[in-house]
Design a protein around this motif. Structure first.
Motif, short mmCIF file in Angstrom:
data_model
loop_
_atom_site.label_atom_id
_atom_site.label_comp_id
_atom_site.label_asym_id
_atom_site.label_seq_id
_atom_site.Cartn_x
_atom_site.Cartn_y
_atom_site.Cartn_z
N PRO A 1 -15.33 -23.79 41.24
CA PRO A 1 -15.45 -22.45 40.66
C PRO A 1 -14.24 -22.08 39.81
O PRO A 1 -13.13 -22.54 40.03
CB PRO A 1 -15.55 -21.53 41.87
N GLN A 2 -14.48 -21.24 38.82
CA GLN A 2 -13.40 -20.68 38.01
C GLN A 2 -12.73 -19.58 38.81
O GLN A 2 -13.36 -18.91 39.62
CB GLN A 2 -13.94 -20.09 36.72
N ILE A 3 -11.44 -19.37 38.56
CA ILE A 3 -10.69 -18.29 39.20
C ILE A 3 -10.55 -17.16 38.18
O ILE A 3 -10.02 -17.36 37.09
CB ILE A 3 -9.30 -18.75 39.69
N TRP A 4 -11.03 -15.98 38.56
CA TRP A 4 -11.11 -14.82 37.67
C TRP A 4 -10.12 -13.78 38.15
O TRP A 4 -10.26 -13.22 39.24
CB TRP A 4 -12.52 -14.30 37.72
N SER A 5 -9.11 -13.53 37.38
CA SER A 5 -8.09 -12.53 37.70
C SER A 5 -8.56 -11.16 37.22
O SER A 5 -8.90 -10.99 36.05
CB SER A 5 -6.79 -12.90 36.98
N VAL A 6 -8.56 -10.19 38.13
CA VAL A 6 -8.83 -8.80 37.76
C VAL A 6 -7.61 -8.00 38.17
O VAL A 6 -7.39 -7.75 39.35
CB VAL A 6 -10.12 -8.25 38.40
N ARG A 7 -6.81 -7.64 37.17
CA ARG A 7 -5.59 -6.85 37.41
C ARG A 7 -5.97 -5.38 37.40
O ARG A 7 -6.56 -4.88 36.44
CB ARG A 7 -4.56 -7.13 36.32
N LEU A 8 -5.65 -4.70 38.50
CA LEU A 8 -5.94 -3.27 38.63
C LEU A 8 -4.67 -2.48 38.35
O LEU A 8 -3.60 -2.80 38.87
CB LEU A 8 -6.47 -2.95 40.03
N HIS B 1 -12.69 -3.58 51.05
CA HIS B 1 -13.88 -4.12 51.71
C HIS B 1 -15.13 -3.80 50.89
O HIS B 1 -15.99 -4.66 50.69
CB HIS B 1 -14.00 -3.55 53.13
N VAL B 2 -15.23 -2.58 50.41
CA VAL B 2 -16.39 -2.17 49.60
C VAL B 2 -16.49 -3.05 48.35
O VAL B 2 -17.56 -3.55 48.01
CB VAL B 2 -16.30 -0.68 49.23
N ILE B 3 -15.37 -3.24 47.67
CA ILE B 3 -15.34 -4.04 46.45
C ILE B 3 -15.71 -5.50 46.76
O ILE B 3 -16.54 -6.09 46.08
CB ILE B 3 -13.96 -3.95 45.77
N ALA B 4 -15.10 -6.06 47.79
CA ALA B 4 -15.36 -7.46 48.14
C ALA B 4 -16.80 -7.66 48.58
O ALA B 4 -17.45 -8.64 48.19
CB ALA B 4 -14.40 -7.91 49.24
N ASP B 5 -17.32 -6.73 49.38
CA ASP B 5 -18.69 -6.84 49.87
C ASP B 5 -19.68 -6.87 48.71
O ASP B 5 -20.63 -7.64 48.72
CB ASP B 5 -18.99 -5.68 50.81
N GLY C 1 -22.77 -12.09 41.86
CA GLY C 1 -23.01 -13.51 42.01
C GLY C 1 -21.75 -14.29 42.31
O GLY C 1 -21.75 -15.52 42.23
N ALA C 2 -20.66 -13.60 42.64
CA ALA C 2 -19.37 -14.26 42.87
C ALA C 2 -19.43 -15.21 44.07
O ALA C 2 -20.07 -14.90 45.08
CB ALA C 2 -18.28 -13.23 43.09
N THR C 3 -18.74 -16.32 43.94
CA THR C 3 -18.60 -17.27 45.04
C THR C 3 -17.79 -16.62 46.16
O THR C 3 -18.11 -16.77 47.34
CB THR C 3 -17.90 -18.55 44.54
N GLY D 1 -20.48 -13.25 37.90
CA GLY D 1 -19.55 -13.90 38.82
C GLY D 1 -19.99 -15.26 39.31
O GLY D 1 -19.32 -15.86 40.15
N VAL D 2 -21.12 -15.76 38.81
CA VAL D 2 -21.64 -17.04 39.29
C VAL D 2 -20.62 -18.15 39.02
O VAL D 2 -20.07 -18.25 37.92
CB VAL D 2 -23.00 -17.36 38.62
N HIS D 3 -20.36 -18.95 40.04
CA HIS D 3 -19.38 -20.05 40.01
C HIS D 3 -17.96 -19.54 39.74
O HIS D 3 -17.16 -20.23 39.11
CB HIS D 3 -19.77 -21.13 38.99
N ARG D 4 -17.67 -18.33 40.23
CA ARG D 4 -16.34 -17.76 40.02
C ARG D 4 -15.83 -17.13 41.32
O ARG D 4 -16.59 -16.54 42.08
CB ARG D 4 -16.37 -16.69 38.94
N ILE D 5 -14.52 -17.26 41.53
CA ILE D 5 -13.83 -16.57 42.62
C ILE D 5 -13.04 -15.45 41.96
O ILE D 5 -12.25 -15.70 41.06
CB ILE D 5 -12.91 -17.52 43.39
N ILE D 6 -13.29 -14.22 42.39
CA ILE D 6 -12.63 -13.07 41.79
C ILE D 6 -11.41 -12.70 42.63
O ILE D 6 -11.54 -12.46 43.84
CB ILE D 6 -13.58 -11.86 41.69
#
Length: 171
Positions: A2-9, A56-60, A66-68, A35-40
């Motif tokens: 999977p690709q690694i997807w950085s989301v800077r808040l 937790h809400v965001i991760a859930d 479609g995130a891995t 998000g398919v084939h991606r880890i956020i």
């Protein structure tokens, strides 16, 4: 792999916007297959204003993209959560490497988010109810029945009157 997807808040959520708004913004930008084939991996200074339940809400809801997987650093919010559960001794700080590289990089300014909802029949149908009024006012008065005692309309945490938390033994 999977690709690694950085989301800077950055920033802080404005009044009327919950943590659910973060994932709805991601769905608005990228759809249910974004998000398919991606880890956020969420990180950045905006995390300081998000509780463990917000995360937790965001991760859930990362599955709706479609995130891995969805990951957050194990930082002060995780420590505070474990301390409230009587498990602070189990905490180990895990932060992104300072020189970490990512396949995809994105930023969300939390303070710029507006209230969002997902119209039927897919969470990918996210639209704004704030100044952009992408929803056309049609759903503006729909109640959000789920709740969180720390942040109303979060869809995480306490489900309302009569809700009982399950007690887990320490360790």
């Amino acid at each position: 792999m999977p690709q690694i997807w950085s989301v800077r808040l950055s920033g802080e959520l404005p009044a009327g916007v919950s943590a659910k708004g973060v994932i709805l913004e991601m769905l608005r930008r990228h759809g249910v297959c974004g998000g398919v084939h991606r880890i956020i991996e969420y990180h950045g200074p905006g995390l300081a204003s998000l509780s463990a339940m917000d995360r937790h809400v965001i991760a859930d809801m990362g599955a709706e993209l479609g995130a891995t997987a969805t990951v957050f650093p194990a930082d002060g919010a995780a420590r505070a959560f474990l301390a409230a559960e009587g498990r602070e001794k189990d905490f180990t700080e895990i932060l992104p490497d300072p020189d970490a590289t990512y396949d995809i990089e994105e930023e969300i300014d939390l303070s710029a988010l507006e209230p969002l909802i997902a119209k039927p029949s897919s969470p990918g149908n996210a639209c704004g109810q704030g100044p952009s009024d992408e929803c056309g006012g049609q759903l503006r008065h729909q109640p959000d029945l789920a709740g969180d005692p720390g942040r109303p309309h979060n869809n995480g945490g306490d489900s309302g009157p009569g809700h009982r938390r399950r007690a887990y033994p320490p360790g």
